[in-house]
Scaffold this active site. Structure first.
Site, PDB file in Angstrom:
ATOM      1  N   TYR A  67     -20.242  23.634   3.927  1.00 18.44           N
ATOM      2  CA  TYR A  67     -20.853  22.671   3.256  1.00 18.44           C
ATOM      3  C   TYR A  67     -22.479  22.920   2.943  1.00 18.44           C
ATOM      4  CZ  TYR A  67     -17.107  19.754   4.948  1.00 18.44           C
ATOM      5  OH  TYR A  67     -15.568  19.235   5.152  1.00 18.44           O
ATOM      6  N   HIS A 119     -24.812  16.957  -0.860  1.00 16.78           N
ATOM      7  CA  HIS A 119     -24.806  16.084   0.473  1.00 16.78           C
ATOM      8  C   HIS A 119     -25.656  16.715   1.378  1.00 16.78           C
ATOM      9  CE1 HIS A 119     -23.056  12.371   0.820  1.00 16.78           C
ATOM     10  NE2 HIS A 119     -22.106  12.612   1.525  1.00 16.78           N
ATOM     11  N   ASN A 166     -20.516  10.650   8.043  1.00 14.73           N
ATOM     12  CA  ASN A 166     -20.078   9.258   8.266  1.00 14.73           C
ATOM     13  C   ASN A 166     -20.455   8.824   9.426  1.00 14.73           C
ATOM     14  OD1 ASN A 166     -19.014   9.860   5.586  1.00 14.73           O
ATOM     15  ND2 ASN A 166     -17.078   9.236   6.213  1.00 14.73           N
ATOM     16  N   ASP A 187     -29.593  12.804   0.379  1.00 14.41           N
ATOM     17  CA  ASP A 187     -29.345  12.911  -0.934  1.00 14.41           C
ATOM     18  C   ASP A 187     -29.073  11.397  -1.629  1.00 14.41           C
ATOM     19  OD1 ASP A 187     -26.622  12.773   0.595  1.00 14.41           O
ATOM     20  OD2 ASP A 187     -25.487  12.879  -1.430  1.00 14.41           O
ATOM     21  N   ASN A 210     -22.768   6.939   2.804  1.00 19.75           N
ATOM     22  CA  ASN A 210     -22.203   7.054   3.935  1.00 19.75           C
ATOM     23  C   ASN A 210     -22.957   7.408   5.270  1.00 19.75           C
ATOM     24  OD1 ASN A 210     -19.738   5.506   2.968  1.00 19.75           O
ATOM     25  ND2 ASN A 210     -18.679   7.735   2.759  1.00 19.75           N
TER      26      ASN A 210
END
Length: 201
Positions: free
Chosen positions: A14, A19, A66, A91, A112
């Protein structure tokens, strides 16, 4: 104390995602202001530092996006930090690539990590909203934010990250309007559309 949290997802896969721009901002702030070594605490990677005489706890929650609020809330309760002294970098698909806006309070707008932060902190924390653009179709949003920044994004991305770190004293002093203005002055947003940015310019 002020808490600055950058949002993202942990793990190498990631690392360069849109994100994860909040993690990138936290890393640049730590580098620019020579924060201490990274430690594991509050379900996060944390670093201690000082800016303009204020103690700053820098956080990168490792809970996945989240559940970010769980980690930030834990630190805020431990240090008894008021919610208006918490700044979260994240973001923002509703802003064009390279646009930057400060905001206090409000809803989650589909983000989220911010939704989780509201659940654990209340809504009145300060948000440093870093534009990554919208892919144009709601069905493509998930793939867009979990996709890596395109090569064409690198100049504005680097400029915005540098500006966020360099202008940070204004935010530390509580002048979010001036901070926003300085970031945009130091790193003007690019002239291409969000769709162009999503496709590599």
């Amino acid at each position: 104390m002020i808490i600055i949290a950058g949002l993202g997802n942990p793990g190498a896969k990631y690392e360069k995602n849109r994100h994860n721009i909040g993690f990138m901002a936290a890393d640049e702030i730590a580098r620019r202001w020579r924060f201490g070594p990274e430690k594991a605490k509050f379900q996060s990677k944390i670093q201690d530092g000082e800016i303009e005489g204020e103690k700053v706890l820098l956080m990168k929650p490792q809970t996945f996006m989240n559940e970010s609020g769980r980690a930030i809330g834990e630190a805020a309760r431990f240090y008894k930090v008021p919610v208006d002294r918490i700044i979260i970098f994240h973001d923002e698909i509703d802003l064009a690539p390279g646009r930057f806006r400060m905001k206090k309070g409000g809803g989650a707008a589909g983000q989220n990590g911010i939704r989780s932060a509201i659940a654990h902190l209340g809504a009145d924390f300060r948000r440093a909203r870093m534009g990554v653009g919208h892919p144009g179709d709601p069905k493509l949003v998930h793939a867009h934010v979990l996709g890596d920044f395109a090569k064409a994004d690198q100049p504005w991305l680097e400029a915005m990250l540098n500006a966020c770190a360099d202008a940070l004293p204004f935010a530390i002093k509580g002048d979010d309007e001036r901070y926003q203005g300085e970031v945009m002055r130091l790193a003007p947003a690019p002239k291409f559309s969000p769709r162009q940015a999503a496709n590599g310019g």
